[in-house]
Design a protein around this motif. Structure first.
Motif, PDB file in Angstrom:
ATOM      1  N   SER A  64      38.504  53.872  14.986  1.00  0.00           N
ATOM      2  CA  SER A  64      39.388  53.740  16.138  1.00  0.00           C
ATOM      3  C   SER A  64      39.426  55.028  16.947  1.00  0.00           C
ATOM      4  O   SER A  64      39.532  55.007  18.166  1.00  0.00           O
ATOM      5  CB  SER A  64      40.792  53.351  15.667  1.00  0.00           C
ATOM      6  OG  SER A  64      41.307  54.347  14.774  1.00  0.00           O
ATOM      7  N   ALA A  65      39.289  56.205  16.298  1.00  0.00           N
ATOM      8  CA  ALA A  65      39.305  57.486  17.008  1.00  0.00           C
ATOM      9  C   ALA A  65      38.093  57.609  17.927  1.00  0.00           C
ATOM     10  O   ALA A  65      38.190  58.043  19.071  1.00  0.00           O
ATOM     11  CB  ALA A  65      39.333  58.641  16.010  1.00  0.00           C
ATOM     12  N   ALA A  66      36.890  57.209  17.428  1.00  0.00           N
ATOM     13  CA  ALA A  66      35.689  57.274  18.250  1.00  0.00           C
ATOM     14  C   ALA A  66      35.794  56.345  19.444  1.00  0.00           C
ATOM     15  O   ALA A  66      35.385  56.676  20.561  1.00  0.00           O
ATOM     16  CB  ALA A  66      34.461  56.931  17.415  1.00  0.00           C
ATOM     17  N   ALA A  67      36.341  55.155  19.202  1.00  0.00           N
ATOM     18  CA  ALA A  67      36.498  54.208  20.301  1.00  0.00           C
ATOM     19  C   ALA A  67      37.456  54.751  21.363  1.00  0.00           C
ATOM     20  O   ALA A  67      37.214  54.631  22.573  1.00  0.00           O
ATOM     21  CB  ALA A  67      37.008  52.870  19.764  1.00  0.00           C
ATOM     22  N   MET A  68      38.521  55.381  20.950  1.00  0.00           N
ATOM     23  CA  MET A  68      39.478  55.946  21.899  1.00  0.00           C
ATOM     24  C   MET A  68      38.860  57.098  22.691  1.00  0.00           C
ATOM     25  O   MET A  68      39.074  57.229  23.898  1.00  0.00           O
ATOM     26  CB  MET A  68      40.733  56.415  21.158  1.00  0.00           C
ATOM     27  CG  MET A  68      41.557  55.279  20.568  1.00  0.00           C
ATOM     28  SD  MET A  68      42.966  55.856  19.620  1.00  0.00           S
ATOM     29  CE  MET A  68      43.913  56.672  20.893  1.00  0.00           C
ATOM     30  N   ASP A  69      38.066  57.933  22.005  1.00  0.00           N
ATOM     31  CA  ASP A  69      37.386  59.035  22.704  1.00  0.00           C
ATOM     32  C   ASP A  69      36.419  58.501  23.756  1.00  0.00           C
ATOM     33  O   ASP A  69      36.301  59.057  24.855  1.00  0.00           O
ATOM     34  CB  ASP A  69      36.632  59.910  21.705  1.00  0.00           C
ATOM     35  CG  ASP A  69      37.572  60.736  20.840  1.00  0.00           C
ATOM     36  OD1 ASP A  69      38.747  60.865  21.232  1.00  0.00           O
ATOM     37  OD2 ASP A  69      37.132  61.242  19.795  1.00  0.00           O
ATOM     38  N   GLY A 121      29.107  56.746  38.160  1.00  0.00           N
ATOM     39  CA  GLY A 121      29.577  55.370  38.277  1.00  0.00           C
ATOM     40  C   GLY A 121      28.959  54.438  37.256  1.00  0.00           C
ATOM     41  O   GLY A 121      29.463  53.326  37.048  1.00  0.00           O
ATOM     42  N   SER A 122      27.864  54.857  36.608  1.00  0.00           N
ATOM     43  CA  SER A 122      27.199  53.998  35.624  1.00  0.00           C
ATOM     44  C   SER A 122      27.714  54.191  34.206  1.00  0.00           C
ATOM     45  O   SER A 122      27.233  53.551  33.274  1.00  0.00           O
ATOM     46  CB  SER A 122      25.688  54.266  35.663  1.00  0.00           C
ATOM     47  OG  SER A 122      25.400  55.591  35.208  1.00  0.00           O
ATOM     48  N   VAL A 123      28.681  55.058  33.998  1.00  0.00           N
ATOM     49  CA  VAL A 123      29.217  55.314  32.654  1.00  0.00           C
ATOM     50  C   VAL A 123      30.175  54.183  32.271  1.00  0.00           C
ATOM     51  O   VAL A 123      31.190  53.971  32.949  1.00  0.00           O
ATOM     52  CB  VAL A 123      29.943  56.671  32.598  1.00  0.00           C
ATOM     53  CG1 VAL A 123      30.588  56.878  31.242  1.00  0.00           C
ATOM     54  CG2 VAL A 123      28.966  57.794  32.903  1.00  0.00           C
ATOM     55  N   THR A 124      29.829  53.434  31.226  1.00  0.00           N
ATOM     56  CA  THR A 124      30.675  52.337  30.744  1.00  0.00           C
ATOM     57  C   THR A 124      30.735  52.359  29.213  1.00  0.00           C
ATOM     58  O   THR A 124      29.944  53.033  28.546  1.00  0.00           O
ATOM     59  CB  THR A 124      30.120  50.977  31.192  1.00  0.00           C
ATOM     60  OG1 THR A 124      28.777  50.827  30.696  1.00  0.00           O
ATOM     61  CG2 THR A 124      30.122  50.850  32.706  1.00  0.00           C
ATOM     62  N   TRP A 125      31.681  51.585  28.642  1.00  0.00           N
ATOM     63  CA  TRP A 125      31.836  51.495  27.181  1.00  0.00           C
ATOM     64  C   TRP A 125      32.095  50.050  26.804  1.00  0.00           C
ATOM     65  O   TRP A 125      32.936  49.376  27.394  1.00  0.00           O
ATOM     66  CB  TRP A 125      32.994  52.367  26.710  1.00  0.00           C
ATOM     67  CG  TRP A 125      33.386  52.127  25.270  1.00  0.00           C
ATOM     68  CD1 TRP A 125      34.501  51.509  24.794  1.00  0.00           C
ATOM     69  CD2 TRP A 125      32.625  52.492  24.120  1.00  0.00           C
ATOM     70  NE1 TRP A 125      34.502  51.468  23.430  1.00  0.00           N
ATOM     71  CE2 TRP A 125      33.350  52.083  22.977  1.00  0.00           C
ATOM     72  CE3 TRP A 125      31.405  53.136  23.939  1.00  0.00           C
ATOM     73  CZ2 TRP A 125      32.890  52.286  21.681  1.00  0.00           C
ATOM     74  CZ3 TRP A 125      30.958  53.344  22.647  1.00  0.00           C
ATOM     75  CH2 TRP A 125      31.697  52.925  21.535  1.00  0.00           C
ATOM     76  N   ALA A 164      29.211  55.771  20.614  1.00  0.00           N
ATOM     77  CA  ALA A 164      30.343  56.562  21.089  1.00  0.00           C
ATOM     78  C   ALA A 164      29.973  58.032  21.212  1.00  0.00           C
ATOM     79  O   ALA A 164      30.300  58.697  22.195  1.00  0.00           O
ATOM     80  CB  ALA A 164      31.538  56.389  20.159  1.00  0.00           C
ATOM     81  N   ARG A 165      29.274  58.541  20.187  1.00  0.00           N
ATOM     82  CA  ARG A 165      28.866  59.946  20.238  1.00  0.00           C
ATOM     83  C   ARG A 165      27.887  60.192  21.391  1.00  0.00           C
ATOM     84  O   ARG A 165      27.967  61.207  22.091  1.00  0.00           O
ATOM     85  CB  ARG A 165      28.240  60.361  18.910  1.00  0.00           C
ATOM     86  CG  ARG A 165      29.256  60.547  17.773  1.00  0.00           C
ATOM     87  CD  ARG A 165      28.629  61.245  16.586  1.00  0.00           C
ATOM     88  NE  ARG A 165      27.570  60.437  15.960  1.00  0.00           N
ATOM     89  CZ  ARG A 165      27.754  59.540  15.013  1.00  0.00           C
ATOM     90  NH1 ARG A 165      28.989  59.321  14.555  1.00  0.00           N
ATOM     91  NH2 ARG A 165      26.752  58.852  14.506  1.00  0.00           N
ATOM     92  N   ALA A 166      26.965  59.273  21.614  1.00  0.00           N
ATOM     93  CA  ALA A 166      26.018  59.414  22.720  1.00  0.00           C
ATOM     94  C   ALA A 166      26.751  59.402  24.065  1.00  0.00           C
ATOM     95  O   ALA A 166      26.417  60.163  24.985  1.00  0.00           O
ATOM     96  CB  ALA A 166      24.991  58.286  22.661  1.00  0.00           C
ATOM     97  N   LEU A 167      27.755  58.549  24.180  1.00  0.00           N
ATOM     98  CA  LEU A 167      28.526  58.488  25.417  1.00  0.00           C
ATOM     99  C   LEU A 167      29.264  59.793  25.674  1.00  0.00           C
ATOM    100  O   LEU A 167      29.282  60.311  26.798  1.00  0.00           O
ATOM    101  CB  LEU A 167      29.517  57.322  25.352  1.00  0.00           C
ATOM    102  CG  LEU A 167      30.450  57.166  26.560  1.00  0.00           C
ATOM    103  CD1 LEU A 167      29.649  56.852  27.808  1.00  0.00           C
ATOM    104  CD2 LEU A 167      31.487  56.081  26.309  1.00  0.00           C
ATOM    105  N   LEU A 168      29.856  60.355  24.630  1.00  0.00           N
ATOM    106  CA  LEU A 168      30.584  61.614  24.784  1.00  0.00           C
ATOM    107  C   LEU A 168      29.651  62.747  25.213  1.00  0.00           C
ATOM    108  O   LEU A 168      30.004  63.583  26.044  1.00  0.00           O
ATOM    109  CB  LEU A 168      31.296  61.966  23.483  1.00  0.00           C
ATOM    110  CG  LEU A 168      32.436  61.026  23.057  1.00  0.00           C
ATOM    111  CD1 LEU A 168      32.983  61.432  21.697  1.00  0.00           C
ATOM    112  CD2 LEU A 168      33.554  61.039  24.089  1.00  0.00           C
TER     113      LEU A 168
END
Length: 485
Positions: free
Chosen positions: A71-76, A133-137, A146-150
């Motif tokens: 849940s912490a990774a998802a929130m980040d 503008g292309s950053v999504t989750w 999640a780590r790649a997104l961060l």
């Protein structure tokens, strides 16, 4: 036949009647136990299914790999998406501001390198806006995603900061360049308006001086008032042109880029307003001159028209020296005094009068469009410094060194105002005509000069005094000049 006897004979089971109360109670207990076992098993199965489905729905269990995202990774990851949206909005605003500058007067006037640098910075920033503008989750994302997104958002954050800095610097540089170019274009317009106003004012001063006994007092007063305005504007133009020259020659880091840009912007605004004001006052001078001439008796009208003529007939002069191309003869012009003589006893003729070499002259520091002899310009500059300390503005120079041809174009034997060529101290580089209040007897400026000018090597000659043969409060000359004008 023998009958086998069991080693462990079974005890006989007491036979009960199916209809007995005891039997019925036992059967009911067995039924209830069976039902309880079935419900427990069903609850376990349903519980496991619900937990598994919820995990998939919340993105905590990867349906393919089974790797649950904490849940912490998802929130980040969700916070990173929100941050990228904020960065995108900020950068988009910076791009719009830069585009507005590029399409405005400063951006269009900027030199080519500064324009290209701003265009490149805008294009780079626009591409970065698209990336943000292309950053999504996705709710089904894993810890790895999640780590790649961060990491991606961290890179975009740094890129955005650099892009904003580059964009602002390119915008500032373009603005500074554009304003400098616009000022360079505006200054000649101001100088032209000043020259036109001076020419009109010089003609007006001659008309004013020659109309004392022929024109209505109210008309001359109106002319005097507008000539004073012309002198004040001329002084302002001199000061502004000097300030602009200093600002253009200064190093860009003299007062910092922002302060220098603001200084140029202020000069640019003042230049446009002053040029417009000078053109308006020039028209008023010409109108006031026309009113005075309209009241002059007919027999004096020709003389007065000749005095006012140079402003209107300047196009007919030789562009090199200002002489009248139609009237100038081989002897240098008509109606001039014979060589070696002057009409007044206090006038001195010299052959070099109006023919000084450029090396003998120097620009007046506070009025660079005017020149005097180089050996007297220092005292004049010091006199002006004292004048500025007293009145807050520089002296207004309306006339200074005149070439022989220029003096010839002003001279009229029927008028006592201008001396013949070869006889005027303007031709020696040792005389100036001053406006800005000095051109009127009794003003604070005139009285201050009377009390202080001689200490700096400049005087008001006897012939120009109120009791002199030709009262001219505006005429001042070096102590080294002959007693003439």
């Amino acid at each position: 036949m023998l009958t086998e006897t069991p080693l462990w004979p079974e005890l006989p089971t007491p036979q009960q009647s199916p209809s007995s109360p005891r039997a019925r109670r036992a059967a009911e207990r067995r039924t209830r136990r069976g039902r309880r076992r079935w419900w427990v098993a069903a609850a376990v199965v349903l519980g496991l299914g619900s937990a598994s489905g919820g995990a998939y729905a919340l993105g905590l269990l990867d349906p393919l790999t089974g790797a649950a995202a904490t849940s912490a990774a998802a929130m980040d990851a969700q916070a990173a998406v929100a941050e990228s949206a904020t960065l995108r909005a900020q950068l988009a605003g910076e791009v719009e501001s830069a585009r507005a500058v590029r399409e405005g007067p400063d951006g269009r006037a900027a030199k080519k390198p500064e324009r290209l640098a701003l265009d490149e910075a805008v294009d780079d920033a626009r591409r970065l806006v698209t990336s943000l503008g292309s950053v999504t989750w996705s709710p089904s994302g894993t810890d790895v995603e999640a780590r790649a997104l961060l990491e991606r958002v961290a890179t975009l954050r740094a890129d955005t900061g650099a892009a904003v800095t580059t964009l602002r610097e390119a915008t500032r540089t373009a603005v500074e360049s554009g304003r400098a170019v616009r000022l360079e274009r505006a200054l000649p317009r101001l100088a032209g308006a000043q020259a036109d106003l001076r020419e009109a004012a010089a003609a007006g001063e001659l008309v004013y001086a020659d109309s004392a006994e022929t024109a209505a007092a109210t008309d001359r007063e109106s002319l005097r008032a507008v000539l004073d305005q012309a002198g004040d504007l001329d002084a302002q133009a001199d000061a502004l042109l000097t300030t602009a020259d200093t600002a253009q020659a200064a190093a860009p880091t003299r007062s910092g880029p922002v302060a220098r840009g603001n200084e140029v912007a202020g000069l640019l605004g003042r230049t446009g307003k002053l040029a417009t004001a000078m053109s308006a006052v020039q028209a008023r001078v010409e109108e006031a001159v026309a009113v005075v001439l309209a009241t002059v008796p007919e027999e004096a009208l020709e003389v007065e028209a000749d005095v006012a003529g140079p402003a209107a007939g300047a196009a007919d002069r030789d562009p090199a020296d200002g002489t009248d191309a139609a009237d100038a003869g081989a002897d240098g012009g008509a109606d001039t005094a014979p060589a070696g003589t002057c009409p007044q006893p206090d006038q001195v003729w010299t052959a070099e009068n109006g023919h000084l070499a450029p090396s003998e002259l120097a620009a007046v520091p506070f009025s660079p469009s005017h020149q005097v002899r180089a050996d007297v310009v220092g005292g004049l500059a010091e006199l002006n410094e004292a004048y500025v300390a007293e009145f807050g503005v520089s002296m207004t120079i309306n006339s200074s060194y005149r070439t022989y041809a220029q003096q010839e174009s002003l001279y009229d034997p029927s008028s006592r105002t201008a001396a013949p060529p070869g006889c005027s101290n303007h031709g020696t580089g040792l005389a100036i005509d001053i406006g800005g209040g000095v051109q009127t007897f009794g003003t604070a400026q005139y009285e201050w000069l009377k009390a202080n000018a001689e200490a700096y090597g400049w005087v008001h000659p006897p012939f120009a005094e109120p009791s002199g043969r030709n009262p001219e409060p505006w005429h001042w000359q070096s102590v080294h000049a002959p007693n003439s004008y």
